[in-house]
Design an enzyme around this catalytic site. Structure first.
Site, PDB file in Angstrom:
ATOM      1  N   GLY A 257       0.794  -1.216   0.000  1.00 29.16           N
ATOM      2  CA  GLY A 257       0.000   0.000   0.000  1.00 29.16           C
ATOM      3  C   GLY A 257       0.830   1.271   0.000  1.00 29.16           C
ATOM      4  N   HIS A 258       0.114   2.399  -0.084  1.00 27.65           N
ATOM      5  CA  HIS A 258       0.780   3.703  -0.165  1.00 27.65           C
ATOM      6  C   HIS A 258       1.567   4.024   1.108  1.00 27.65           C
ATOM      7  CE1 HIS A 258      -3.419   5.388   1.148  1.00 27.65           C
ATOM      8  NE2 HIS A 258      -2.795   4.836   2.156  1.00 27.65           N
ATOM      9  N   ASN A 259       2.691   4.685   0.892  1.00 29.16           N
ATOM     10  CA  ASN A 259       3.580   5.160   1.973  1.00 29.16           C
ATOM     11  C   ASN A 259       4.291   4.047   2.732  1.00 29.16           C
ATOM     12  OD1 ASN A 259       2.556   7.669   1.307  1.00 29.16           O
ATOM     13  ND2 ASN A 259       1.186   7.792   3.069  1.00 29.16           N
TER      14      ASN A 259
END
EC number: 2.3.1.191
Length: 354
Positions: A257-259
């Site tokens: 996922g993001h980050n």
């Protein structure tokens, strides 16, 4: 196995030279001039093959083995027939892996799809893209505006490299890969169907119901010597970057996922899902089917057992398992207790299910 034309045997490496290159000791010096051409499993290894043994469980397979050499440690070497030379090493798995890279160099990266070299006339390369000398682009690939690709990199058929993407040298971008909003280092291998740099999954409640998309304006940073399996997806960051550290190996069908920030030299097995903003340290090993909660931290050197659910932080160097994931000793104790309770319940019922 009948003749395998996908991965033909090597022309031959002297057994003595192979021993030197993989850091093993050839116990029978008179066998040094024998030629090794391929790797094979113990049970069907023949002249010209090298195989390896890690456990006594394979000793029955020696009955049908006629390998040119067997890689093993001291504890296993006594099982090997006198007719088969031993390559002795304290790390047989590592030595065998090194032998494979020498004997089957072609298998170390996804193969070419066409016999053409250079930039295929069937590819689309934007006029503002910059390709160093020696870049290869197969038919139906698309290189977007302002993209930069280093020498020795191969872009396979049907791959899509988005605007402004930068890819380093000696990389392999396999068929059907899409890369957006990403900076990729040198010697990176990305297997077919992988998606990198698409939107992360982020929504906020709408003022009158429904959901509003949260803008995703970060990037994906993939450092040198990373390998990413087929059909894996890596989302770009929301406002910061999603980072995959140097030397990390990611299996097929992994969602990142993001980050998310993954450290150096990690191993992540298939069907792992890592939710947004999780932090993974260096040298972390994550088994298949693990779920990692968002905004959690897994410390360097930790190991997570397959099918576990990581709901909270894992300290460095610890081994965790279960749902929710907890120290392995606690997980195993809980499993044993549940098995005991189940057995006692069955006895009370007279062995009958209700």
């Amino acid at each position: 196995m009948e003749k395998n034309w996908f991965f033909p045997p090597h022309d031959g490496i002297r057994l003595g030279d192979l021993a030197d290159q993989i850091g093993a000791e050839l116990l029978d010096a008179t066998a040094a001039d024998r030629a090794v051409r391929a790797v094979a499993p113990v049970y069907r290894a023949k002249a010209g093959d090298v195989c390896y043994m890690l456990s006594r469980k394979s000793r029955e397979e020696l009955q049908t083995c006629s390998a040119t050499a067997i890689i093993c440690d001291k504890a296993i070497s006594s099982l090997v027939p006198d007719t088969i030379p031993v390559l002795l090493t304290a790390k047989p798995h590592t030595a065998f892996a090194l032998a494979g890279t020498l004997l089957h160099e072609r298998a170390m990266r996804p193969s070419y799809n066409t016999s053409e070299r250079g930039v295929s006339p069937g590819a689309f390369v934007d006029s503002t893209a910059r390709l160093e000398a020696g870049v290869e682009v197969e038919p139906m690939a698309v290189i977007g505006a302002g993209a930069e690709i280093g020498s020795g990199t191969r872009i396979a058929a049907g791959a899509m490299i988005g605007p402004g993407v930068r890819i380093g040298r000696d990389c392999t971008i396999s068929a059907g890969v899409s890369i957006l909003c990403a900076l990729i280092g040198n010697n990176v291998i990305i297997h077919p169907g992988t998606r990198i740099g698409q939107d992360g999954f982020g929504y906020a409640p709408g003022p009158t119901g429904g959901m509003i998309k949260i803008v995703q304006v970060g990037r994906v940073i993939i450092q040198d010597h990373v390998e990413i399996g087929a059909n894996t997806t890596i989302d770009r960051g929301t406002m910061d970057d999603t980072v995959i550290g140097e030397g990390t190996k990611i299996d097929n069908l992994v969602q990142i996922g993001h980050n998310v920030r993954i450290g150096r030299y990690c191993g992540i097995v298939s069907q792992v899902g890592i939710a947004g903003s999780a932090q993974i340290g260096d040298g972390v090993m994550i088994g298949g089917g693990v779920g990692v909660n968002g905004h959690t931290s897994i410390g360097s050197g930790a190991q997570i057992a397959a099918m576990s659910g990581v709901a909270s932080d894992v300290p460095a160097g610890e081994r965790y398992g279960g749902i929710p994931a907890r120290p392995m000793r606690d997980f195993l104790r809980d499993v044993a207790e549940m098995a005991l309770r189940s057995s006692e319940r069955q006895k009370k019922k007279g062995g009958k299910d209700e």
